[in-house]
Design a protein around this motif. Structure first.
Motif, PDB file in Angstrom:
ATOM      1  N   ASN A   1      15.337  12.838 -11.587  1.00  0.00           N
ATOM      2  CA  ASN A   1      15.692  11.459 -11.949  1.00  0.00           C
ATOM      3  C   ASN A   1      14.354  10.624 -12.207  1.00  0.00           C
ATOM      4  O   ASN A   1      14.133  10.088 -11.298  1.00  0.00           O
ATOM      5  CB  ASN A   1      16.611  11.048 -10.765  1.00  0.00           C
ATOM      6  N   PRO A   2      14.086  10.490 -13.577  1.00  0.00           N
ATOM      7  CA  PRO A   2      12.964   9.842 -13.832  1.00  0.00           C
ATOM      8  C   PRO A   2      13.152   8.346 -13.505  1.00  0.00           C
ATOM      9  O   PRO A   2      11.996   7.668 -13.732  1.00  0.00           O
ATOM     10  CB  PRO A   2      12.703  10.105 -15.272  1.00  0.00           C
ATOM     11  N   ILE A   3      14.413   7.913 -13.530  1.00  0.00           N
ATOM     12  CA  ILE A   3      14.632   6.522 -13.273  1.00  0.00           C
ATOM     13  C   ILE A   3      13.776   5.857 -11.854  1.00  0.00           C
ATOM     14  O   ILE A   3      13.252   4.750 -11.727  1.00  0.00           O
ATOM     15  CB  ILE A   3      16.281   5.874 -13.091  1.00  0.00           C
ATOM     16  N   GLN A   4      13.632   6.824 -11.168  1.00  0.00           N
ATOM     17  CA  GLN A   4      13.040   6.678  -9.844  1.00  0.00           C
ATOM     18  C   GLN A   4      11.715   5.972 -10.163  1.00  0.00           C
ATOM     19  O   GLN A   4      11.096   5.050  -9.484  1.00  0.00           O
ATOM     20  CB  GLN A   4      12.779   7.772  -8.829  1.00  0.00           C
ATOM     21  N   LEU A   5      10.881   6.633 -11.144  1.00  0.00           N
ATOM     22  CA  LEU A   5       9.530   6.058 -11.320  1.00  0.00           C
ATOM     23  C   LEU A   5       9.690   4.448 -11.919  1.00  0.00           C
ATOM     24  O   LEU A   5       8.798   3.670 -11.419  1.00  0.00           O
ATOM     25  CB  LEU A   5       9.086   6.731 -12.918  1.00  0.00           C
ATOM     26  N   ARG A   6      10.700   4.283 -12.588  1.00  0.00           N
ATOM     27  CA  ARG A   6      10.895   2.645 -12.884  1.00  0.00           C
ATOM     28  C   ARG A   6      11.021   1.917 -11.872  1.00  0.00           C
ATOM     29  O   ARG A   6      10.772   0.720 -11.539  1.00  0.00           O
ATOM     30  CB  ARG A   6      11.867   2.814 -13.965  1.00  0.00           C
ATOM     31  N   ASN A   7      12.084   2.381 -10.847  1.00  0.00           N
ATOM     32  CA  ASN A   7      12.282   1.599  -9.602  1.00  0.00           C
ATOM     33  C   ASN A   7      10.989   1.442  -8.842  1.00  0.00           C
ATOM     34  O   ASN A   7      10.830   0.385  -8.262  1.00  0.00           O
ATOM     35  CB  ASN A   7      13.436   2.370  -8.976  1.00  0.00           C
ATOM     36  N   HIS A   8      10.390   2.416  -8.514  1.00  0.00           N
ATOM     37  CA  HIS A   8       9.029   2.062  -7.635  1.00  0.00           C
ATOM     38  C   HIS A   8       8.222   1.411  -8.229  1.00  0.00           C
ATOM     39  O   HIS A   8       7.272   0.524  -7.692  1.00  0.00           O
ATOM     40  CB  HIS A   8       8.578   3.620  -7.323  1.00  0.00           C
ATOM     41  N   ARG A   9       7.929   1.519  -9.696  1.00  0.00           N
ATOM     42  CA  ARG A   9       6.975   0.507 -10.215  1.00  0.00           C
ATOM     43  C   ARG A   9       7.529  -0.800 -10.388  1.00  0.00           C
ATOM     44  O   ARG A   9       6.673  -1.802  -9.831  1.00  0.00           O
ATOM     45  CB  ARG A   9       6.819   0.897 -11.804  1.00  0.00           C
ATOM     46  N   ARG A  10       8.763  -1.003 -10.373  1.00  0.00           N
ATOM     47  CA  ARG A  10       9.084  -2.722  -9.996  1.00  0.00           C
ATOM     48  C   ARG A  10       9.028  -3.095  -8.742  1.00  0.00           C
ATOM     49  O   ARG A  10       8.933  -4.155  -8.610  1.00  0.00           O
ATOM     50  CB  ARG A  10      10.625  -2.576 -10.740  1.00  0.00           C
ATOM     51  N   THR A  11       8.993  -2.171  -7.864  1.00  0.00           N
ATOM     52  CA  THR A  11       8.963  -2.616  -6.582  1.00  0.00           C
ATOM     53  C   THR A  11       7.635  -2.789  -6.273  1.00  0.00           C
ATOM     54  O   THR A  11       7.398  -3.940  -5.588  1.00  0.00           O
ATOM     55  CB  THR A  11       9.487  -1.616  -5.651  1.00  0.00           C
TER      56      THR A  11
ATOM     57  N   ALA B   1       0.835  -1.208   0.000  1.00  0.00           N
ATOM     58  CA  ALA B   1       0.145  -0.177   0.069  1.00  0.00           C
ATOM     59  C   ALA B   1       1.017   1.204   0.080  1.00  0.00           C
ATOM     60  O   ALA B   1       0.504   2.119  -0.726  1.00  0.00           O
ATOM     61  CB  ALA B   1      -0.793  -0.113   1.404  1.00  0.00           C
ATOM     62  N   GLU B   2       1.695   1.272   0.852  1.00  0.00           N
ATOM     63  CA  GLU B   2       2.869   2.483   0.777  1.00  0.00           C
ATOM     64  C   GLU B   2       3.497   2.603  -0.459  1.00  0.00           C
ATOM     65  O   GLU B   2       3.593   3.792  -0.884  1.00  0.00           O
ATOM     66  CB  GLU B   2       3.791   2.133   1.987  1.00  0.00           C
ATOM     67  N   ALA B   3       4.073   1.446  -1.194  1.00  0.00           N
ATOM     68  CA  ALA B   3       4.968   1.564  -2.256  1.00  0.00           C
ATOM     69  C   ALA B   3       3.844   2.054  -3.292  1.00  0.00           C
ATOM     70  O   ALA B   3       4.233   2.907  -4.300  1.00  0.00           O
ATOM     71  CB  ALA B   3       5.362   0.175  -2.642  1.00  0.00           C
ATOM     72  N   ARG B   4       2.453   1.471  -3.473  1.00  0.00           N
ATOM     73  CA  ARG B   4       1.575   2.023  -4.427  1.00  0.00           C
ATOM     74  C   ARG B   4       1.450   3.695  -4.215  1.00  0.00           C
ATOM     75  O   ARG B   4       1.325   4.310  -5.364  1.00  0.00           O
ATOM     76  CB  ARG B   4       0.336   1.305  -4.262  1.00  0.00           C
ATOM     77  N   LYS B   5       1.376   4.076  -3.018  1.00  0.00           N
ATOM     78  CA  LYS B   5       1.236   5.691  -2.798  1.00  0.00           C
ATOM     79  C   LYS B   5       2.220   6.582  -3.407  1.00  0.00           C
ATOM     80  O   LYS B   5       2.080   7.367  -3.933  1.00  0.00           O
ATOM     81  CB  LYS B   5       0.829   5.911  -1.313  1.00  0.00           C
ATOM     82  N   VAL B   6       3.333   5.835  -3.063  1.00  0.00           N
ATOM     83  CA  VAL B   6       4.851   6.576  -3.452  1.00  0.00           C
ATOM     84  C   VAL B   6       4.760   6.572  -5.033  1.00  0.00           C
ATOM     85  O   VAL B   6       5.218   7.526  -5.234  1.00  0.00           O
ATOM     86  CB  VAL B   6       6.015   5.818  -2.695  1.00  0.00           C
ATOM     87  N   TYR B   7       4.539   5.369  -5.522  1.00  0.00           N
ATOM     88  CA  TYR B   7       4.757   5.392  -6.940  1.00  0.00           C
ATOM     89  C   TYR B   7       3.803   6.399  -7.551  1.00  0.00           C
ATOM     90  O   TYR B   7       4.118   7.137  -8.371  1.00  0.00           O
ATOM     91  CB  TYR B   7       4.219   4.112  -7.412  1.00  0.00           C
ATOM     92  N   SER B   8       2.434   6.292  -7.235  1.00  0.00           N
ATOM     93  CA  SER B   8       1.422   7.408  -7.762  1.00  0.00           C
ATOM     94  C   SER B   8       1.809   8.808  -7.450  1.00  0.00           C
ATOM     95  O   SER B   8       1.755   9.578  -8.181  1.00  0.00           O
ATOM     96  CB  SER B   8       0.321   6.959  -7.273  1.00  0.00           C
TER      97      SER B   8
END
Length: 63
Positions: free
Chosen positions: A39-49, A19-26
């Protein structure tokens, strides 16, 4: 979060982290839409997490 850490975590903790990871990603996604992230790579890292945690939860539910 690494796969080995995810496997060692309890199901209840994983659901909280999911739930926390989905909120951070959103939040990151929304921030990137408004103005580009430094650093747009953060989007990819959070999506993969989020995907890793979701996969582990599904695997545990099936077993």
């Amino acid at each position: 979060m690494k796969q080995s850490e995810i496997k060692e975590t309890s199901t209840a903790d994983l659901q909280e982290k999911f739930a926390e990871a989905r909120k951070v990603y959103s939040d990151f996604k929304m921030a990137h839409t408004i103005s580009p992230l430094e650093n747009p790579i953060q989007l990819r890292n959070h999506r993969r997490t989020v995907a890793r945690i979701s996969t582990e939860l599904t695997k545990r539910k099936v077993q």
